[in-house]
Scaffold this motif. Structure first.
Motif, mmCIF file in Angstrom:
data_model
loop_
_atom_site.group_PDB
_atom_site.id
_atom_site.type_symbol
_atom_site.label_atom_id
_atom_site.label_comp_id
_atom_site.label_asym_id
_atom_site.label_seq_id
_atom_site.Cartn_x
_atom_site.Cartn_y
_atom_site.Cartn_z
ATOM 1 N N VAL A 18 6.651 -8.678 -1.608
ATOM 2 C CA VAL A 18 5.539 -9.600 -1.387
ATOM 3 C C VAL A 18 4.245 -9.032 -1.957
ATOM 4 C CG1 VAL A 18 4.139 -10.688 0.407
ATOM 5 C CG2 VAL A 18 6.616 -10.596 0.653
ATOM 6 N N LEU A 19 4.099 -7.735 -1.961
ATOM 7 C CA LEU A 19 2.862 -7.071 -2.363
ATOM 8 C C LEU A 19 2.372 -7.550 -3.722
ATOM 9 C CD1 LEU A 19 0.762 -4.762 -1.977
ATOM 10 C CD2 LEU A 19 2.392 -3.260 -3.152
ATOM 11 N N ASP A 20 1.085 -7.902 -3.784
ATOM 12 C CA ASP A 20 0.434 -8.293 -5.037
ATOM 13 C C ASP A 20 -0.550 -7.195 -5.407
ATOM 14 O OD1 ASP A 20 -0.938 -9.359 -7.151
ATOM 15 O OD2 ASP A 20 -1.529 -11.215 -6.131
ATOM 16 N N PRO A 21 -0.259 -6.392 -6.439
ATOM 17 C CA PRO A 21 -1.180 -5.304 -6.797
ATOM 18 C C PRO A 21 -2.582 -5.793 -7.147
ATOM 19 C CG PRO A 21 0.955 -4.977 -7.848
ATOM 20 C CD PRO A 21 0.976 -6.352 -7.254
ATOM 21 N N ALA A 22 -2.722 -7.065 -7.551
ATOM 22 C CA ALA A 22 -4.047 -7.594 -7.869
ATOM 23 C C ALA A 22 -4.831 -7.965 -6.620
ATOM 24 C CB ALA A 22 -3.922 -8.822 -8.771
ATOM 25 N N ASP A 23 -4.157 -8.020 -5.472
ATOM 26 C CA ASP A 23 -4.810 -8.374 -4.210
ATOM 27 C C ASP A 23 -4.254 -7.472 -3.121
ATOM 28 O OD1 ASP A 23 -6.283 -9.634 -2.266
ATOM 29 O OD2 ASP A 23 -4.903 -11.326 -2.049
ATOM 30 N N PRO A 24 -4.604 -6.192 -3.138
ATOM 31 C CA PRO A 24 -3.996 -5.237 -2.205
ATOM 32 C C PRO A 24 -4.332 -5.573 -0.760
ATOM 33 C CG PRO A 24 -5.847 -4.236 -3.375
ATOM 34 C CD PRO A 24 -5.583 -5.555 -4.035
ATOM 35 N N PRO A 25 -3.433 -5.242 0.169
ATOM 36 C CA PRO A 25 -3.643 -5.581 1.576
ATOM 37 C C PRO A 25 -4.638 -4.651 2.258
ATOM 38 C CG PRO A 25 -1.632 -4.343 1.328
ATOM 39 C CD PRO A 25 -2.160 -4.568 -0.064
ATOM 40 N N ASP A 26 -4.988 -4.998 3.475
ATOM 41 C CA ASP A 26 -5.917 -4.220 4.287
ATOM 42 C C ASP A 26 -5.337 -2.824 4.532
ATOM 43 O OD1 ASP A 26 -7.491 -3.090 6.279
ATOM 44 O OD2 ASP A 26 -7.779 -4.979 7.343
ATOM 45 N N PRO A 27 -6.032 -1.767 4.121
ATOM 46 C CA PRO A 27 -5.478 -0.419 4.295
ATOM 47 C C PRO A 27 -5.354 -0.011 5.760
ATOM 48 C CG PRO A 27 -7.739 -0.319 3.497
ATOM 49 C CD PRO A 27 -7.319 -1.755 3.407
ATOM 50 N N LEU A 28 -6.109 -0.648 6.663
ATOM 51 C CA LEU A 28 -5.991 -0.323 8.079
ATOM 52 C C LEU A 28 -4.700 -0.882 8.667
ATOM 53 C CD1 LEU A 28 -9.664 -0.901 9.282
ATOM 54 C CD2 LEU A 28 -8.539 1.265 8.690
ATOM 55 N N VAL A 29 -4.246 -2.020 8.106
ATOM 56 C CA VAL A 29 -3.022 -2.653 8.603
ATOM 57 C C VAL A 29 -1.792 -2.109 7.878
ATOM 58 C CG1 VAL A 29 -1.836 -4.852 8.967
ATOM 59 C CG2 VAL A 29 -4.328 -4.737 9.157
ATOM 60 N N TYR A 30 -1.940 -1.832 6.601
ATOM 61 C CA TYR A 30 -0.811 -1.378 5.779
ATOM 62 C C TYR A 30 -1.155 -0.051 5.093
ATOM 63 C CZ TYR A 30 0.474 -6.310 6.322
ATOM 64 O OH TYR A 30 0.783 -7.536 6.827
ATOM 65 N N PRO A 31 -1.402 1.002 5.862
ATOM 66 C CA PRO A 31 -1.796 2.275 5.219
ATOM 67 C C PRO A 31 -0.711 2.853 4.334
ATOM 68 C CG PRO A 31 -1.290 2.599 7.548
ATOM 69 C CD PRO A 31 -1.317 1.123 7.331
ATOM 70 N N HIS A 32 0.560 2.544 4.626
ATOM 71 C CA HIS A 32 1.656 3.128 3.862
ATOM 72 C C HIS A 32 1.635 2.670 2.406
ATOM 73 C CE1 HIS A 32 3.053 -0.705 5.482
ATOM 74 N NE2 HIS A 32 3.838 -0.803 4.444
ATOM 75 N N VAL A 33 1.077 1.466 2.149
ATOM 76 C CA VAL A 33 1.027 0.959 0.775
ATOM 77 C C VAL A 33 0.209 1.890 -0.112
ATOM 78 C CG1 VAL A 33 0.182 -0.928 -0.693
ATOM 79 C CG2 VAL A 33 1.401 -1.443 1.435
ATOM 80 N N TYR A 34 -0.814 2.469 0.465
ATOM 81 C CA TYR A 34 -1.723 3.310 -0.323
ATOM 82 C C TYR A 34 -1.186 4.719 -0.527
ATOM 83 C CZ TYR A 34 -4.829 -0.615 0.130
ATOM 84 O OH TYR A 34 -5.367 -1.879 0.049
ATOM 85 N N GLU A 35 -0.015 4.981 0.031
ATOM 86 C CA GLU A 35 0.662 6.253 -0.255
ATOM 87 C C GLU A 35 1.512 6.152 -1.521
ATOM 88 O OE1 GLU A 35 2.939 7.132 3.195
ATOM 89 O OE2 GLU A 35 1.218 7.147 4.553
ATOM 90 N N ALA A 36 1.813 4.917 -1.964
ATOM 91 C CA ALA A 36 2.583 4.725 -3.200
ATOM 92 C C ALA A 36 1.698 5.059 -4.398
ATOM 93 C CB ALA A 36 3.078 3.287 -3.290
ATOM 94 N N ARG A 37 2.314 5.568 -5.438
ATOM 95 C CA ARG A 37 1.557 6.019 -6.616
ATOM 96 C C ARG A 37 1.734 5.022 -7.753
ATOM 97 N NH1 ARG A 37 2.324 11.848 -9.732
ATOM 98 N NH2 ARG A 37 0.353 11.811 -10.897
#
Length: 466
Positions: free
Chosen positions: A200-219
């Motif tokens: 579902v993730l759209d790299p052009a519209d990243p999700p809230d880092p407080l709700v989905y912090p794990h997304v920001y661990e991806a490189r």
């Protein structure tokens, strides 16, 4: 991280560093197209429109398909010439929506287009086409888009590598390694196994880092391709692409020494599944005897009228299988599709203006579920199921696949009658569901699985709702 850019690269280095070491690593090769378009006109949307403008092609407003889309993905056809006019900003039937022509496979129909390009020098390809293997052309496609068209986050099927050669315009890529698959998942119901293809993730519209912090661990790996440049995407790498200009891209999936075992295993799994679930008799259930396939002296089952026999012998042979489904199919006899607009005076007189909508399903409960715990139109459900034709042939099964099936009740493409039946079930319930043809696959059927005008029967267990 910027994707590495190289030229005059050694194929051995590409194999070792970018395809075989760990998860591999994408790379942009800037000179892979140096020998292309020597004897032909360079592909642009304008040149392709002039040459093949009458060809009707499919366009999508988003791709690849995701069953959780809200609203659902839209597809339609238009000519290549009309798409060229649309890209120039002229008034067309495509309107102002953004449409992506991302599934053109032209090379079988237009073999002269093969003269424009050659297989890149920098990577081994064990699936190059020849006269003996023309189907391998289907692994090559042309993508044509306008600014803003996107290919959503996914990885390619059958464990294949891919290269994408940018011919016109610029295209931006965002890629993630296979090891980041769990970090890219926003919802528990996204695919979790090795065959999963989408996020579902759209790299052009990243999700809230407080709700989905794990997304920001991806490189993320990023690259912007200019005309003449080619990007290599190793198997299993998640990738997203966005057209920055009017864009023409040649894409090819392939296998080589680095992924041939995984590719063969994936193809074998697909072939095994098709062999298990393809019925032996693909004829409408009442147009031929369900046992011997004779079309003479047919008589329908007197109870359900969903199947036909040519005589008593065939009826006796079929009855041990059919008897399990006959009672519920008999309950479908009054589930006719909406009547056509009457044309004769007698039909007009007979039509009832307040006729209730036709049934989309009949359900027989096998085991009661938990009272009050059921889905609504916006729910995702997880089920186990076996699917059958009216004569008892199994056509699909989540149990045989070894994993439950998840789908959204208002956005999936499963049969309408099945979706409607799920709204009446509760968690833990087991039921047998019969679906009439007008609420299943109507006159289309499903190639290799469901004949046209076929009622279906499903044994379903509702496992979870969220």
């Amino acid at each position: 991280r910027e994707v590495r850019r190289v030229s005059r690269v050694d194929p051995g280095e590409v194999m070792e560093r970018h395809l075989m070491a760990g998860d591999g690593e994408p790379v942009v090769v800037t000179d892979a197209q140096a020998s292309w378009f020597q004897s032909t006109e360079r592909w642009t949307l304008e040149s392709l429109s002039r040459a093949y403008g009458e060809e009707e092609l499919v366009v999508n407003d988003c791709a690849p398909l995701q069953e959780w889309d809200d609203p659902p993905m839209r597809s339609r056809t238009c000519s290549l010439g009309e798409y060229g006019a649309y890209a120039r900003g002229e008034a067309t039937s495509l309107g102002n929506d953004r449409w992506y022509m991302n599934s053109w496979e032209p090379f079988g129909k237009h073999p002269e287009m093969l003269e424009a390009w050659s297989y890149p020098y920098f990577v081994e390809d064990l699936m190059t086409h020849d006269d003996a293997n023309p189907k391998l052309l289907n692994y090559s496609k042309v993508f044509i888009g306008v600014p803003g068209c996107t290919t959503r986050l996914h990885f390619d099927t059958q464990q294949t590598h891919a290269w994408l050669a940018q011919i016109q315009g610029r295209k931006q890529f965002v890629l993630f390694a296979p090891r980041d698959a769990d970090k890219l998942r926003l919802h528990a119901w996204e695919e979790t196994d090795g065959e999963g293809l989408r996020r579902v993730l759209d790299p052009a519209d990243p999700p809230d880092p407080l709700v989905y912090p794990h997304v920001y661990e991806a490189r993320p790996y990023v690259a912007t391709l200019a005309p003449g440049e080619t990007i290599l995407v190793p198997r299993g790498w998640w990738h997203y692409a966005r057209c920055l200009d009017v864009s023409v891209t040649l894409m090819r999936n392939f296998a080589n020494s680095a992924n041939s075992d995984q590719f063969k295993a994936s193809v074998q799994r697909l072939n095994d599944y098709v062999a298990r679930h393809t019925p032996k008799r693909l004829v409408p259930p009442r147009s031929a005897c369900v046992v011997c396939r004779s079309t003479r002296d047919l008589k329908p089952c007197s109870a359900c009228r969903a199947v036909a026999y040519c005589g008593r012998d065939c009826q006796r042979r079929a009855w041990p299988t059919h008897k399990a489904f006959c009672p519920i199919l008999a309950d479908l006899r009054d589930a006719a599709p909406p009547p056509a607009t009457p044309t004769a005076p007698r039909a007009l007189f007979a039509a009832a203006p307040d006729r209730s909508p036709p049934k989309t399903h009949v359900k027989h409960v096998v085991r009661q579920g938990r009272a009050g715990f059921g889905p609504d139109q916006e729910s995702m459900v997880r089920v186990h199921y076996d699917g059958y034709l009216a004569d008892g042939q199994k056509i699909d099964s989540s149990i045989d696949k070894g994993r439950p099936f998840d789908f959204h009740l208002s956005r999936s493409r499963v049969a309408r009658g099945w979706r409607d039946a799920m709204l009446t079930m509760t968690i833990g319930e087991k039921a047998r569901i019969a679906i009439p043809p007008h609420a299943a696959y109507q006159d289309r059927g499903v190639d290799g699985k469901v004949p046209p005008h076929s009622p279906l029967v499903f044994d379903v267990e509702l496992l979870e709702v969220w």
